[in-house]
Design a protein around this motif. Structure first.
Motif, PDB file in Angstrom:
ATOM      1  N   PRO A   1      92.881  14.510 -39.864  1.00  0.00           N
ATOM      2  CA  PRO A   1      93.928  14.405 -38.834  1.00  0.00           C
ATOM      3  C   PRO A   1      93.390  14.572 -37.414  1.00  0.00           C
ATOM      4  N   VAL A   2      92.431  15.477 -37.254  1.00  0.00           N
ATOM      5  CA  VAL A   2      91.846  15.692 -35.923  1.00  0.00           C
ATOM      6  C   VAL A   2      91.094  14.446 -35.476  1.00  0.00           C
ATOM      7  N   ARG A   3      90.311  13.852 -36.368  1.00  0.00           N
ATOM      8  CA  ARG A   3      89.548  12.657 -36.005  1.00  0.00           C
ATOM      9  C   ARG A   3      90.468  11.497 -35.657  1.00  0.00           C
ATOM     10  N   ARG A   4      91.575  11.364 -36.387  1.00  0.00           N
ATOM     11  CA  ARG A   4      92.509  10.273 -36.095  1.00  0.00           C
ATOM     12  C   ARG A   4      93.154  10.447 -34.728  1.00  0.00           C
ATOM     13  N   GLU A   5      93.503  11.685 -34.376  1.00  0.00           N
ATOM     14  CA  GLU A   5      94.084  11.932 -33.058  1.00  0.00           C
ATOM     15  C   GLU A   5      93.059  11.674 -31.955  1.00  0.00           C
ATOM     16  N   LEU A   6      91.821  12.091 -32.181  1.00  0.00           N
ATOM     17  CA  LEU A   6      90.773  11.815 -31.199  1.00  0.00           C
ATOM     18  C   LEU A   6      90.531  10.322 -31.068  1.00  0.00           C
ATOM     19  N   LEU A   7      90.592   9.597 -32.171  1.00  0.00           N
ATOM     20  CA  LEU A   7      90.435   8.142 -32.118  1.00  0.00           C
ATOM     21  C   LEU A   7      91.525   7.519 -31.263  1.00  0.00           C
ATOM     22  N   ARG A   8      92.762   7.976 -31.435  1.00  0.00           N
ATOM     23  CA  ARG A   8      93.858   7.457 -30.612  1.00  0.00           C
ATOM     24  C   ARG A   8      93.612   7.727 -29.129  1.00  0.00           C
TER      25      ARG A   8
ATOM     26  N   GLY B   1      82.578  20.222 -30.253  1.00  0.00           N
ATOM     27  CA  GLY B   1      83.017  21.560 -30.647  1.00  0.00           C
ATOM     28  C   GLY B   1      83.611  21.597 -32.041  1.00  0.00           C
ATOM     29  N   ARG B   2      84.458  20.642 -32.345  1.00  0.00           N
ATOM     30  CA  ARG B   2      85.081  20.627 -33.670  1.00  0.00           C
ATOM     31  C   ARG B   2      84.066  20.247 -34.750  1.00  0.00           C
ATOM     32  N   PHE B   3      83.115  19.399 -34.401  1.00  0.00           N
ATOM     33  CA  PHE B   3      82.076  19.054 -35.370  1.00  0.00           C
ATOM     34  C   PHE B   3      81.223  20.276 -35.699  1.00  0.00           C
ATOM     35  N   VAL B   4      80.809  20.992 -34.669  1.00  0.00           N
ATOM     36  CA  VAL B   4      80.021  22.213 -34.892  1.00  0.00           C
ATOM     37  C   VAL B   4      80.832  23.234 -35.683  1.00  0.00           C
ATOM     38  N   GLY B   5      82.140  23.355 -35.359  1.00  0.00           N
ATOM     39  CA  GLY B   5      82.989  24.268 -36.109  1.00  0.00           C
ATOM     40  C   GLY B   5      83.079  23.894 -37.581  1.00  0.00           C
ATOM     41  N   MET B   6      83.115  22.581 -37.862  1.00  0.00           N
ATOM     42  CA  MET B   6      83.145  22.132 -39.254  1.00  0.00           C
ATOM     43  C   MET B   6      81.854  22.515 -39.978  1.00  0.00           C
ATOM     44  N   LEU B   7      80.703  22.322 -39.309  1.00  0.00           N
ATOM     45  CA  LEU B   7      79.430  22.697 -39.930  1.00  0.00           C
ATOM     46  C   LEU B   7      79.384  24.191 -40.221  1.00  0.00           C
ATOM     47  N   ALA B   8      79.917  24.978 -39.293  1.00  0.00           N
ATOM     48  CA  ALA B   8      79.878  26.433 -39.477  1.00  0.00           C
ATOM     49  C   ALA B   8      80.741  26.887 -40.651  1.00  0.00           C
ATOM     50  N   LEU B   9      81.774  26.115 -40.988  1.00  0.00           N
ATOM     51  CA  LEU B   9      82.691  26.495 -42.065  1.00  0.00           C
ATOM     52  C   LEU B   9      82.422  25.728 -43.357  1.00  0.00           C
ATOM     53  N   ALA B  10      81.292  25.008 -43.418  1.00  0.00           N
ATOM     54  CA  ALA B  10      80.993  24.214 -44.614  1.00  0.00           C
ATOM     55  C   ALA B  10      80.891  25.111 -45.834  1.00  0.00           C
ATOM     56  N   GLY B  11      81.336  24.556 -46.943  1.00  0.00           N
ATOM     57  CA  GLY B  11      81.348  25.317 -48.188  1.00  0.00           C
ATOM     58  C   GLY B  11      82.701  25.196 -48.845  1.00  0.00           C
TER      59      GLY B  11
END
Length: 693
Positions: free
Chosen positions: A219-226, A201-211
């Motif tokens: 920070p989100v990826r680091r928390e998900l990694l933990r 979901g967050r990856f798709v959201g990032m693609l939608a907001l690219a630009g």
């Protein structure tokens, strides 16, 4: 009398009382299960007239955990470790039947080997390795004479101790399995689904907001990694509750690894989009987004990825279909044509993310008992991953020195309870060793719990028990101690102290068919347990584990060394081999590690994957010498030269005519070189650092 004058409880008071009582109910239920497990073990041991019933009770106490899966998994591990330790002490005695010195040295070496294995392994296999070490010491403490020599009774003593320990395991298992339905399988499915939903979901959201307005996702990826790293104990608990999951445990590990791989793919896409001009980033992200299945896009009614969470039933109830959708989308992304390396990089790493999520869906299908799950899941073999040998060697050296020192002290002092002190030194020094920087605090809690157990056992033994004659009365007295202590084990405040108290209480009490009230013997035993526990705690202060900062630096340096080996070639590692090696280091990376250090490990993982890919397709494009020169610069720690040579190779491939055979492969190679160049540029200070030889 009229009831008008009687006090009545207000609704607010009732709700307040319910709010206080309700959270304590699960804790009290666990205390009752613990008490019932120990009483059942003692009753059967008394009925069978076993030599030392306290070991059955101690085993039942230590096996009981607040989670059913953890208890059952711990029971299996304890059984395996006990059998291995018993065989080891019999063989050691057979090798040195009359040699006191070699026997004691061999016993210390066995304890060191167990500490080594307990550090190299993880979760419950590590517990089995620790059990193998101190079970041998337990049996040895019974067979050693006053001056430390083995006798000929070791085989029978080993049988007695194994029987008592297995009785404790079975008793606790029967009580727990009969009174607790367990929930680890459901918790694991919920955690995996929540993580997979949030990643996609967050990856798709990032693609939608690219630009120009591309959000910062680090920070989100680091928390998900933990959170992915924290899955390990939940996976082991789920395995403990189900024989089916135990047979297919590699699928669950692969599910967690798939989330690691998905985060790596997300990282590459995010970093590349940030380097592109706004309009180009928006256009290329939109092209990728068109190939992402609708199932992975949050609808307006669902809200964002956090709102969906694991409440979306498709991720647990329809995992097999989602996996097929996911893999079809990954293949479609790989097959989508691209005119330049930039969109090629985005397409390929989005496919990598979806392939990782598909492995997580394999795990969800297994947890849901879906008959259409992966057919080859039984054939996947689990592999031992050793992130770093040094912490294990330090722990082994400490165990050898401390056990050997206690053996020497016993011989010189001729202390009647010296053998028991060796046992209670070996147990925490082996068991706590894998806890690294938490080992000292855990050993101190262990010693404090032993002291509390000695105090309570003395009161029960000399004040209460002499007036009792029935097993029912004896059990009630035990319940007055074990139920509240067990309830306190489930609370975050000093839980380890009460767990140690519960485990030390039975051997100090020494329950038997004919109770002994010998005060001298009791105080000798209590002193041996307290001294042994205290020496073990002191050993972690005098011979401390490696610091978190040092361990983090070593893990980064070892990964860099392996990356340079991979760059030099020829190293026949598959992407799975390389990922497994780095995933293992990510899993043991100390919690105190800085975010940039975790990012550097992920960067090394990405670089290694691109190197393996280029090594595989480079010969087909005639890139051998040029590619070797670029990777050789990387191996020497010169990322700037490596990036420059990769740029020249990219220019060479770009200058080929469009109709040249192998053009799609060339474009894929250019995408890999672009990804490798970007990661080398972003973390140049790490890739150019010194690494151990």
């Amino acid at each position: 009398m009229s009831g008008a004058g009687l006090p009545t409880a207000s609704p607010a008071g009732v709700w307040l009382l319910a709010g206080v009582v309700r959270p304590s109910v699960p804790a009290l239920l666990f205390g009752l299960r613990l008490w019932a497990s120990i009483c059942l073990a003692l009753y059967v041991a008394f009925w069978l007239q076993l030599d030392n019933p306290s070991w059955a009770a101690t085993t039942a106490a230590t096996m009981c955990q607040p989670q059913l899966g953890a208890s059952l998994r711990k029971g299996w591990s304890r059984m395996v470790g006990t059998l291995v330790g018993a065989v080891a002490i019999v063989l050691l005695t057979a090798c040195f039947p009359q040699g006191r010195g070699p026997f004691l040295v061999g016993l210390a070496l066995w304890g060191a080997a167990s500490a080594l294995a307990a550090t190299l392994l993880r979760t419950f296999p590590a517990y089995a390795a620790a059990l193998a070490g101190y079970t041998a010491v337990i049996v040895a403490s019974d067979t050693l004479g006053a001056t430390g020599g083995p006798d000929g009774q070791v085989f029978m003593l080993a049988i007695y101790r194994v029987s008592e320990i297995c009785l404790g395991i079975v008793s606790a298992g029967v009580v727990l399995a009969g009174t607790d339905l367990g929930g680890a399988r459901r918790r694991l499915a919920t955690s995996l689904a929540a993580l997979a939903v949030e990643v996609t979901g967050r990856f798709v959201g990032m693609l939608a907001l690219a630009g120009p307005g591309l959000p910062e996702t680090r920070p989100v990826r680091r928390e998900l990694l933990r959170r992915v790293i924290a899955l390990d104990p939940v996976i082991d608990q789920a395995i403990g509750e189900s024989a089916t999951l135990r047979d297919r445990s590699p699928v669950l590990q692969s599910a967690a690894d798939g989330l690691f791989a998905a985060l790596v793919g997300w990282r590459a896409v995010a970093n590349h989009l940030r380097r592109l001009p706004g309009d180009q980033a928006r256009a290329e992200a939109a092209a990728v987004l068109r190939n992402v299945p609708a199932e992975f896009r949050p609808t307006p009614e669902q809200g964002g990825p956090t709102a969906r969470g694991a409440d979306d039933p498709r991720w647990t109830e329809d995992a097999v279909r989602l996996r097929r959708v996911c893999m079809a989308a990954a293949r479609r992304l790989v097959a989508t044509p691209a005119g330049t390396p930039s969109p090629r990089l985005l397409l390929d790493h989005t496919a990598k993310l979806l392939a990782g999520v598909s492995r997580t869906l394999d795990g969800l299908a297994l947890l849901a008992d879906d008959p259409a799950g992966p057919p080859d899941s039984r054939r996947r073999a689990a592999r031992l991953r050793v992130p770093d040998w040094l912490p294990a060697l330090v722990n082994a050296g400490r165990a050898f020195v401390v056990i050997g020192a206690m053996e020497l002290f016993w011989i010189l002092s001729a202390w009647p309870s010296g053998a028991l002190a060796i046992t209670w030194t070996a147990i925490p020094v082996i068991l706590m060793a894998p806890r690294a920087d938490q080992a000292y605090a855990s050993a101190v809690d262990f010693a404090v719990g032993a002291g509390l157990a000695a105090l309570v056992a003395a009161i029960i033994l000399f004040v209460v028990l002499p007036g009792l004659v029935t097993f029912v009365a004896f059990s009630i007295v035990l319940g007055l101690v074990l139920v509240p202590a067990g309830a306190l084990m489930t609370q975050p405040w000093r839980a380890a102290v009460f767990a140690s108290m519960v485990g030390r209480f039975p051997p100090l009490l020494g329950p038997a068919n004919e109770m002994s009230y010998d005060t001298v013997a009791f105080y000798n035993s209590a002193l041996a347990i307290i001294v042994g526990s205290g020496v073990a705690a002191l050993s972690f202060r005098l011979l401390p584990p490696l610091s978190p900062a040092f361990r983090t630096r070593r893990l980064l340096a070892l990964t860099l060394r392996d990356l340079r080996r991979l760059a030099r070639g020829p190293v026949r590692w598959t992407p799975e081999d390389w990922e497994g090696r780095v995933f293992a280091r990510l899993t043991v990376l100390p919690a105190q590690a800085e975010p940039v250090q975790r990012a550097q490990l992920l960067a090394a993982l990405s670089a290694g994957n691109e190197i393996i890919r280029l090594r595989r397709i480079g010969p087909r494009l005639g890139l051998g010498p040029g590619l070797d020169a670029a990777l050789d610069a990387l191996a020497r720690g010169d990322s700037g030269a490596a990036t420059a040579r990769l740029a020249r190779l990219d220019h060479l491939l770009a200058s080929r005519p469009v109709a040249t055979p192998g053009t799609p492969v060339a474009l894929r190679a250019r995408g890999s070189m672009l990804a490798l160049s970007e990661v080398l540029t972003q973390h140049a200070s790490y890739f150019d650092a010194e690494a151990p030889g």
